[in-house]
Scaffold this motif. Structure first.
Motif, PDB file in Angstrom:
ATOM      1  N   LYS A 100       4.395   6.480   4.553  1.00  0.00           N
ATOM      2  CA  LYS A 100       4.872   5.454   5.488  1.00  0.00           C
ATOM      3  C   LYS A 100       3.847   4.340   5.644  1.00  0.00           C
ATOM      4  O   LYS A 100       4.194   3.157   5.699  1.00  0.00           O
ATOM      5  N   ARG A 101       2.570   4.711   5.720  1.00  0.00           N
ATOM      6  CA  ARG A 101       1.525   3.694   5.871  1.00  0.00           C
ATOM      7  C   ARG A 101       1.461   2.797   4.636  1.00  0.00           C
ATOM      8  O   ARG A 101       1.317   1.581   4.745  1.00  0.00           O
ATOM      9  N   ALA A 102       1.581   3.390   3.456  1.00  0.00           N
ATOM     10  CA  ALA A 102       1.569   2.597   2.225  1.00  0.00           C
ATOM     11  C   ALA A 102       2.787   1.685   2.159  1.00  0.00           C
ATOM     12  O   ALA A 102       2.687   0.520   1.747  1.00  0.00           O
ATOM     13  N   GLN A 103       3.943   2.185   2.575  1.00  0.00           N
ATOM     14  CA  GLN A 103       5.156   1.362   2.590  1.00  0.00           C
ATOM     15  C   GLN A 103       4.985   0.164   3.513  1.00  0.00           C
ATOM     16  O   GLN A 103       5.382  -0.961   3.180  1.00  0.00           O
ATOM     17  N   GLU A 104       4.386   0.396   4.669  1.00  0.00           N
ATOM     18  CA  GLU A 104       4.173  -0.695   5.628  1.00  0.00           C
ATOM     19  C   GLU A 104       3.233  -1.750   5.053  1.00  0.00           C
ATOM     20  O   GLU A 104       3.449  -2.958   5.251  1.00  0.00           O
ATOM     21  N   CYS A 105       2.220  -1.309   4.341  1.00  0.00           N
ATOM     22  CA  CYS A 105       1.287  -2.254   3.719  1.00  0.00           C
ATOM     23  C   CYS A 105       1.995  -3.106   2.669  1.00  0.00           C
ATOM     24  O   CYS A 105       1.795  -4.322   2.602  1.00  0.00           O
ATOM     25  N   VAL A 106       2.835  -2.477   1.860  1.00  0.00           N
ATOM     26  CA  VAL A 106       3.560  -3.207   0.818  1.00  0.00           C
ATOM     27  C   VAL A 106       4.541  -4.186   1.443  1.00  0.00           C
ATOM     28  O   VAL A 106       4.626  -5.353   1.039  1.00  0.00           O
ATOM     29  N   GLY A 295      -1.314   9.991  -4.979  1.00  0.00           N
ATOM     30  CA  GLY A 295      -0.136   9.747  -4.152  1.00  0.00           C
ATOM     31  C   GLY A 295       0.171   8.310  -3.840  1.00  0.00           C
ATOM     32  O   GLY A 295       0.951   8.034  -2.917  1.00  0.00           O
ATOM     33  N   ALA A 296      -0.400   7.355  -4.596  1.00  0.00           N
ATOM     34  CA  ALA A 296      -0.133   5.939  -4.347  1.00  0.00           C
ATOM     35  C   ALA A 296       0.823   5.396  -5.410  1.00  0.00           C
ATOM     36  O   ALA A 296       1.542   6.135  -6.064  1.00  0.00           O
ATOM     37  N   GLY A 297       0.820   4.051  -5.575  1.00  0.00           N
ATOM     38  CA  GLY A 297       1.606   3.432  -6.633  1.00  0.00           C
ATOM     39  C   GLY A 297       0.821   3.415  -7.930  1.00  0.00           C
ATOM     40  O   GLY A 297      -0.311   3.902  -8.006  1.00  0.00           O
ATOM     41  N   GLN A 298       1.420   2.846  -8.978  1.00  0.00           N
ATOM     42  CA  GLN A 298       0.767   2.835 -10.284  1.00  0.00           C
ATOM     43  C   GLN A 298      -0.536   2.048 -10.228  1.00  0.00           C
ATOM     44  O   GLN A 298      -0.569   0.909  -9.785  1.00  0.00           O
ATOM     45  N   ALA A 299      -1.603   2.672 -10.694  1.00  0.00           N
ATOM     46  CA  ALA A 299      -2.916   2.041 -10.741  1.00  0.00           C
ATOM     47  C   ALA A 299      -3.843   2.891 -11.589  1.00  0.00           C
ATOM     48  O   ALA A 299      -3.627   4.092 -11.744  1.00  0.00           O
ATOM     49  N   GLY A 300      -4.846   2.260 -12.153  1.00  0.00           N
ATOM     50  CA  GLY A 300      -5.909   2.975 -12.830  1.00  0.00           C
ATOM     51  C   GLY A 300      -7.200   2.716 -12.075  1.00  0.00           C
ATOM     52  O   GLY A 300      -7.563   1.560 -11.832  1.00  0.00           O
ATOM     53  N   ILE A 301      -7.874   3.758 -11.664  1.00  0.00           N
ATOM     54  CA  ILE A 301      -9.067   3.627 -10.821  1.00  0.00           C
ATOM     55  C   ILE A 301     -10.308   4.002 -11.621  1.00  0.00           C
ATOM     56  O   ILE A 301     -10.325   5.021 -12.313  1.00  0.00           O
ATOM     57  N   GLY A 333      -3.045   1.218   1.449  1.00  0.00           N
ATOM     58  CA  GLY A 333      -2.386   1.998   2.494  1.00  0.00           C
ATOM     59  C   GLY A 333      -2.581   3.486   2.310  1.00  0.00           C
ATOM     60  O   GLY A 333      -2.788   4.227   3.275  1.00  0.00           O
ATOM     61  N   THR A 334      -2.546   3.937   1.062  1.00  0.00           N
ATOM     62  CA  THR A 334      -2.743   5.366   0.780  1.00  0.00           C
ATOM     63  C   THR A 334      -4.178   5.783   1.091  1.00  0.00           C
ATOM     64  O   THR A 334      -4.413   6.878   1.624  1.00  0.00           O
ATOM     65  N   PHE A 335      -5.148   4.932   0.759  1.00  0.00           N
ATOM     66  CA  PHE A 335      -6.539   5.250   1.097  1.00  0.00           C
ATOM     67  C   PHE A 335      -6.714   5.401   2.598  1.00  0.00           C
ATOM     68  O   PHE A 335      -7.495   6.237   3.059  1.00  0.00           O
ATOM     69  N   LYS A 336      -5.984   4.609   3.383  1.00  0.00           N
ATOM     70  CA  LYS A 336      -6.073   4.731   4.847  1.00  0.00           C
ATOM     71  C   LYS A 336      -5.559   6.104   5.300  1.00  0.00           C
ATOM     72  O   LYS A 336      -6.064   6.676   6.263  1.00  0.00           O
ATOM     73  N   VAL A 347       0.512  12.081   3.039  1.00  0.00           N
ATOM     74  CA  VAL A 347       0.748  11.713   1.643  1.00  0.00           C
ATOM     75  C   VAL A 347       1.838  12.634   1.093  1.00  0.00           C
ATOM     76  O   VAL A 347       1.630  13.834   0.956  1.00  0.00           O
ATOM     77  N   PRO A 348       3.021  12.091   0.775  1.00  0.00           N
ATOM     78  CA  PRO A 348       4.152  12.938   0.378  1.00  0.00           C
ATOM     79  C   PRO A 348       3.857  13.901  -0.765  1.00  0.00           C
ATOM     80  O   PRO A 348       4.285  15.055  -0.729  1.00  0.00           O
ATOM     81  N   VAL A 349       3.115  13.448  -1.778  1.00  0.00           N
ATOM     82  CA  VAL A 349       2.815  14.324  -2.921  1.00  0.00           C
ATOM     83  C   VAL A 349       2.080  15.576  -2.474  1.00  0.00           C
ATOM     84  O   VAL A 349       2.426  16.694  -2.885  1.00  0.00           O
ATOM     85  N   LEU A 350       1.074  15.421  -1.629  1.00  0.00           N
ATOM     86  CA  LEU A 350       0.302  16.569  -1.172  1.00  0.00           C
ATOM     87  C   LEU A 350       1.151  17.485  -0.290  1.00  0.00           C
ATOM     88  O   LEU A 350       1.064  18.715  -0.381  1.00  0.00           O
ATOM     89  N   ALA A 351       1.982  16.876   0.553  1.00  0.00           N
ATOM     90  CA  ALA A 351       2.848  17.683   1.418  1.00  0.00           C
ATOM     91  C   ALA A 351       3.858  18.477   0.592  1.00  0.00           C
ATOM     92  O   ALA A 351       4.135  19.649   0.882  1.00  0.00           O
TER      93      ALA A 351
END
Length: 458
Positions: A100-106, A295-301, A333-336, A347-351
């Protein structure tokens, strides 16, 4: 001759246009698009007539077909689906759902302009990476970090910056292939580095690496086998040993963690190493995905030691693989969630990966109850299920859960599955023993009545 006569009875496009001009359902569509869809509907009718469909070709049926084509044009091909497969990181279904937090950020970034590359304090140009570097370093213990559009790009950037024109040593047992026949050797070649294979498929010793080090060696690369397992008579050097060997020869040691997790993670009987743990072993640079176990969107870190990260920042390739603002917002948002929230729940994936069996059983019971209450002739049963984590992560994990099997006396199983899959909001299921299976692991609370309503509509 009969087919030819039926072709002659097909209505002309001008006639069809005059008929639909007064139809409130479709008259608002642009004339050009309406014409294209009517032509397609007539062509489809012609094909059906040719194949013996005597009912095709009427004016009403052609207009109905055109309306369907128009709705498809107006709708979105990329849309939400209900994931009833039980596969948490389903690559075809978009991998990790956002918190939800990541969605709000986007959403906040979508609605207008943003501080993507603007430093509010100075009023000058800023860096897009500044939004996430501090959280990454805080969560991993890295000195510095970068983000790009996916993990393959991250590996490509690292090797291009640190090993172009030189050799990189990799164990044969780690020359992985990821989705779409994309292989580690291919990435190495594209980066301009030369691959030096050491060891065997199942065993690579520290001495194998040491013997391969020469004057043209640029780095040692370790690839975490996140999408398969080699078990039995196997051996690989410990991370601390590999790091000590690389540093003894003044070389960086790099690890591609693939579906890396920020927290120590055990799911389905398999443990995944956390990024922070790997850095503490002495690895200089790590790369991992944003849309898998994190658990975030597509990215390479990319996380690691500052001198190496600085070299990557100067690479022209960085601009070609840079992350966009929406993915960056989802990542921030996911880092938050990890820093100020409760990631195991937020984080939905972890849940989903760690959902308790009693919770899943209760969810399955609720779904069965909703279906039974339809009184629509469906036969249902709550059953125990096993499912994979998916997405090239935790390949040996077996996730134990529950689901609901569904059959109907008037519908073949394949027809039932197909109809659910082709809804406006597709419901993606599994088939086992000639039954449609709804695995409840990845279902949200709102999905349960949606599934029941979809079955009722059939």
């Amino acid at each position: 001759m009969e087919v030819t006569n039926k072709f002659r009875t097909l209505p002309a496009i001008d006639k069809l246009l005059s008929i639909v001009a007064a139809d409130p359902e479709i008259r608002h569509y642009p004339h050009e698009l309406l014409t294209v869809c009517l032509r397609q509907a007539v062509a489809d009718a012609r094909t059906r007539i040719k194949h013996g469909d005597g009912n095709a070709g009427s004016t009403d049926s052609i207009i109905r077909a055109a309306k369907i084509l128009l709705r498809e044009q107006a709708g979105s091909s990329l849309r939400r689906v209900i994931n009833a497969t039980g596969v948490v990181l389903h690559t075809n279904l978009g991998r990790a759902p956002l918190s939800k937090r990541a969605q709000e950020c986007v959403t906040g970034i979508m609605e207008g302009y943003s501080t993507l590359e603007y430093a509010v304090e100075s009023g000058q140009r800023g860096s897009r990476y500044a939004h996430v570097v501090e959280p990454i370093c805080h969560l991993t213990g890295a000195e510095d970090a970068l983000v790009v559009n996916n993990n393959a790009a991250a590996v490509l950037l690292v090797l291009s910056a640190l090993a172009r024109g030189r050799e990189v040593i990799v164990s044969r047992g780690e020359l992985v292939e990821i989705g779409g026949s994309f292989r580690v050797p291919d990435v190495l070649r594209q980066s301009g580095a030369t691959l030096v294979e050491v060891g065997t498929t199942n065993k690579t010793h520290l001495a194998d690496y040491e013997q391969a080090i020469g004057p043209n060696t640029a780095a040692i690369l370790k690839v975490h086998t996140s999408n398969y397992c080699i078990i039995g008579f196997t051996s690989q050097p410990e991370g601390t040993e590999l790091a000590a060997l690389a540093h003894k020869h003044n070389l960086p040691v790099i690890e591609d963690l693939g579906s890396g997790t920020l927290l120590p993670l055990t799911a389905g009987g398999q443990t995944e190493p956390a990024v922070k743990e790997r850095l503490q072993l002495g690895f200089d640079v790590l790369t991992f995905s944003g849309d898998k176990l994190l658990g975030a969107g597509q990215a390479g870190i990319i996380a690691g030691k500052r001198p190496y990260i600085e070299l990557m920042k100067k690479q022209p390739l960085l601009r070609a693989v840079r992350i966009d603002k929406l993915s960056l917002a989802a990542l921030e948002g996911t880092f938050k969630d990890y820093i100020i929230g409760s990631p195991g729940q937020d984080v939905p994936v972890l849940a989903m990966l760690n959902a308790d069996k009693p919770v899943l059983e209760q969810r399955a019971d609720r779904l069965k109850e909703l279906i039974v209450n339809l009184n629509a002739g469906f036969a249902t049963e709550v059953v125990q299920l096993n499912s994979p984590a998916g997405g090239g992560a935790l390949p040996a994990a077996v996730l134990n859960g529950y689901g609901v099997t569904v059959t109907h006396k008037n519908l073949r199983t394949e027809e039932l599955e197909s109809r659910l899959r082709q809804r406006t909001i597709p419901i993606v299921t599994r088939i086992r023993e000639d039954k449609v299976i709804f695995d409840v692991r990845c279902l949200l609370e709102r999905d349960l009545p949606d599934i029941a309503n979809a079955l009722g509509a059939l």
